[in-house]
Design an enzyme around this catalytic site. Structure first.
Site, PDB file in Angstrom:
ATOM      1  N   CYS A 313      60.934  -1.866  -5.230  1.00  0.00           N
ATOM      2  CA  CYS A 313      59.652  -3.282  -5.339  1.00  0.00           C
ATOM      3  C   CYS A 313      58.976  -2.540  -4.364  1.00  0.00           C
ATOM      4  O   CYS A 313      58.820  -1.379  -3.689  1.00  0.00           O
ATOM      5  CB  CYS A 313      60.662  -4.083  -4.309  1.00  0.00           C
ATOM      6  SG  CYS A 313      58.767  -5.086  -3.193  1.00  0.00           S
ATOM      7  N   ARG A 414      56.692 -15.943 -22.218  1.00  0.00           N
ATOM      8  CA  ARG A 414      56.695 -17.290 -22.013  1.00  0.00           C
ATOM      9  C   ARG A 414      56.014 -18.023 -21.044  1.00  0.00           C
ATOM     10  O   ARG A 414      55.725 -18.593 -21.573  1.00  0.00           O
ATOM     11  CB  ARG A 414      58.229 -17.190 -21.648  1.00  0.00           C
ATOM     12  CG  ARG A 414      59.541 -17.286 -23.008  1.00  0.00           C
ATOM     13  CD  ARG A 414      60.402 -16.440 -22.449  1.00  0.00           C
ATOM     14  NE  ARG A 414      61.303 -15.922 -23.814  1.00  0.00           N
ATOM     15  CZ  ARG A 414      61.115 -15.136 -23.984  1.00  0.00           C
ATOM     16  NH1 ARG A 414      60.742 -14.173 -23.875  1.00  0.00           N
ATOM     17  NH2 ARG A 414      62.059 -15.125 -25.117  1.00  0.00           N
TER      18      ARG A 414
HETATM   19  P1  IMP Z   1      67.476  -4.048  -3.908  1.00  0.00           P
HETATM   20  O1  IMP Z   1      69.712  -3.971  -3.429  1.00  0.00           O
HETATM   21  O2  IMP Z   1      66.894  -2.674  -2.927  1.00  0.00           O
HETATM   22  O3  IMP Z   1      67.753  -3.251  -4.757  1.00  0.00           O
HETATM   23  O4  IMP Z   1      67.140  -5.118  -3.676  1.00  0.00           O
HETATM   24  C1  IMP Z   1      67.231  -6.005  -4.829  1.00  0.00           C
HETATM   25  C2  IMP Z   1      66.332  -6.970  -3.972  1.00  0.00           C
HETATM   26  O5  IMP Z   1      64.695  -6.790  -4.684  1.00  0.00           O
HETATM   27  C3  IMP Z   1      66.471  -8.464  -5.841  1.00  0.00           C
HETATM   28  O6  IMP Z   1      67.363  -9.318  -4.757  1.00  0.00           O
HETATM   29  C4  IMP Z   1      65.060  -9.169  -5.261  1.00  0.00           C
HETATM   30  O7  IMP Z   1      64.506  -9.587  -4.565  1.00  0.00           O
HETATM   31  C5  IMP Z   1      64.665  -7.716  -5.120  1.00  0.00           C
HETATM   32  N1  IMP Z   1      63.311  -8.079  -6.332  1.00  0.00           N
HETATM   33  C6  IMP Z   1      64.096  -7.373  -7.541  1.00  0.00           C
HETATM   34  N2  IMP Z   1      63.133  -6.718  -8.811  1.00  0.00           N
HETATM   35  C7  IMP Z   1      62.150  -6.531  -8.324  1.00  0.00           C
HETATM   36  C8  IMP Z   1      60.739  -6.523  -8.270  1.00  0.00           C
HETATM   37  O8  IMP Z   1      60.082  -6.161  -9.420  1.00  0.00           O
HETATM   38  N3  IMP Z   1      59.798  -6.554  -7.191  1.00  0.00           N
HETATM   39  C9  IMP Z   1      60.114  -6.786  -6.080  1.00  0.00           C
HETATM   40  N4  IMP Z   1      61.240  -6.451  -5.426  1.00  0.00           N
HETATM   41  C10 IMP Z   1      62.313  -7.091  -6.692  1.00  0.00           C
END
Ligand code: IMP
Length: 498
Positions: A313, A414
């Site tokens: 993110c 889309r």
């Molecule tokens: P991780 O477990 O730290 O990899 O975070 C996953 C979470 O990041 C997801 O469940 C979303 O809430 C968030 N997320 C997914 N894609 C993006 C993005 O492109 N930008 C910001 N947050 C994201």
């Protein structure tokens, strides 16, 4: 001047540590239960409870049908991503719902159907044995892949090739799976149809599923013994998408949005409550008490919390919006508890984004989360939808954000949405099968709860004692002042956790 400025910094999960409580004989690891509500359900239906506090993120590189099947078997749930066509997503849900486990209500064939027509259904569903029934659902027999050869029999009818009832071993009115399994094991057959007294087909059980059931005591299924399926939606094509997902018999809908405190999300929740009142909706993401109230009052049955913390993110950098996940959980959990006292409705909250490994999971749960959503953790598994690649002799899998250029392409076409990126694309180290990884993760969570002297997640919320730690203390908690062989040094250098 800004309406409000908090001078207290918001906190991340990694800044907290748990203080041990007294461990009792009842809180040893084998006695700890990780059951937790997936979504509020007035009748507390079993299928709306998770048996482990983990779900996989609604992302293209994380949650497809294979993850949905395996995670439901292991007690969690995959949120099937919505950045794909409605048809493709509905097919994934259908694949989960028609996956065989225990008693199954399979698709039935009619005797006058052409073999070619049935063969197409076989290809679409992946199932090779079908019961044949008449117009009154009376069981007539079975047809399986051994009964025809498509190159020879495509123009034949099912009734020309099927095995009729008199040559099929059937059972009557067995409701207990163990009993049904033992009849099947004694029968020399691979499948056992179970009929009612009128000869109507109730269920079938399959020999190849027996081990599966024994291996998956935490499996989550609906009242018809089909695996639980959760699917995400967006706030654009939701009317059409939900129609297709409910047709595929989805159990729970989750709205996928990085900022859920919007009138659009409120309208979607209200529309679902009006048109599909039987389907619980998970709202989010929000990071404030006000956001929680807003969505819950619209009808959301669970709330995802977190903004800006995901491993892929860059929202905080791009827009300056976000909040440390620990502070978010503390704030929203307080509001959830207040709402519970006021209304008697317990609305679970899901910690999402930046939950990297087991210690983050335990801190998130202790602070008040009911379960956690993870992307990176699950992207590394065999069951994520991506292909493995080898980079510098290391096996990796690609992982990208839903707001990254790669996923954005789909949305852009889309909805003309997302004029800039909020996520990146990268690689994560392949970790093997989900089942093997989960075993260790769950063991660590239980061990942590045992140290804190709690038996379940509800007690964890009530009794956990946590403390902020200094940067030096975090440094001290890692390996230090010794020489270690290469791999862990590399991992430490890049701050990668498992
Ligand atoms: P991780 O477990 O730290 O990899 O975070 C996953 C979470 O990041 C997801 O469940 C979303 O809430 C968030 N997320 C997914 N894609 C993006 C993005 O492109 N930008 C910001 N947050 C994201």
């Amino acid at each position: 001047m800004a309406k409000k400025i908090n001078y207290e910094p918001s906190r991340t999960l990694m800044e907290f540590r748990l203080l041990p409580g007294q461990t009792f004989k009842e809180t040893t690891t084998e006695k700890i239960l990780l059951t937790t509500p997936l979504v509020y359900s007035p009748g507390n239906e079993k299928k709306f409870n998770l048996n482990i506090p983990l779900v996989s993120a609604a992302m293209q590189s994380v949650s497809g049908a294979e993850m949905g099947i395996e995670l439901a078997k292991l007690g969690g749930a995959a949120f099937i991503f919505c950045s794909q066509t409605i048809d493709a997503q509905a097919k994934m849900v259908k694949k989960i719902k028609t996956h065989k486990s225990g008693f199954v209500k399979p698709m039935t064939m009619k005797p006058d159907m052409k073999i070619s027509e049935m063969y197409k259904i076989r290809k679409d569903t992946g199932h090779s044995t079908f019961p044949v029934v008449d117009d009154n659902e009376i069981f007539l027999g079975l047809i399986s892949k051994w009964d025809y050869d498509i190159s020879l029999h495509s123009d034949n009818l099912v009734k020309d090739r099927m095995i009729f009832l008199e040559n099929v071993k059937v059972a009557r009115n067995i409701a207990d799976l163990k009993e049904a399994n033992s009849v099947l094991l004694e029968s020399h057959k691979s499948v056992l149809p179970i009929l009612d007294n009128d000869g109507k087909l109730l269920y079938m059980i399959f020999r190849k599923d027996i081990n599966d059931q024994l291996n998956n005591p935490l499996e989550i299924h609906d009242e018809k013994k089909r695996l639980l399926a959760v699917a995400s939606i967006n706030t654009h094509d939701y009317e059409e998408r939900i129609a297709a997902l409910t047709e595929a018999e989805v159990d729970v809908i989750a709205i996928d949005s990085s900022d859920g405190h919007t009138v659009y999300q409120k309208e979607v929740i209200e529309w679902i409550k009006k048109n599909y009142s039987q389907i619980p909706v998970i709202g989010g993401n929000i990071i404030t008490k006000e956001g929680f109230r807003y969505l819950v009052e619209a009808g959301a049955g669970a709330i995802k919390v977190g903004m800006g913390g995901g491993s892929i993110c860059i929202t905080q950098e791009q827009k300056g919006t976000g909040r440390g996940l620990a502070t978010t959980i503390i704030d929203v959990a307080e509001e959830r508890d207040k709402y519970f006292i006021e209304t008697g409705k317990y609305i679970p909250i899901i910690a999402d984004g930046g939950v990297t490994g087991t210690k983050d999971i335990t801190i998130a749960l202790a602070l008040g989360a009911d379960y956690v959503m993870m992307g990176r953790y699950f992207a590394r598994m065999e069951e994520s939808p991506t292909d493995k690649i080898v980079v510098n002799n290391r096996v990796m899998k690609p992982y990208w954000g839903e707001g990254s250029a790669r996923a954005r392409d789909w949305k852009m076409k889309r909805y003309n949405q997302a004029k800039f990126v909020e996520g990146v694309e990268g690689l994560v180290e392949y970790a093997g099968r989900l089942r093997d990884n989960l075993e260790e993760t769950l063991e660590k969570i239980k061990s942590s709860m045992s140290t804190c002297g709690v038996q379940n997640i509800r007690e964890f919320h009530e009794k956990a004692e946590l403390e902020l730690v200094s940067a030096l203390s975090i440094r001290e908690g890692k390996v230090h002042d010794i020489y270690q062989a290469t791999e862990s040094n590399e991992k430490e250098e890049f701050n990668i956790e498992n």
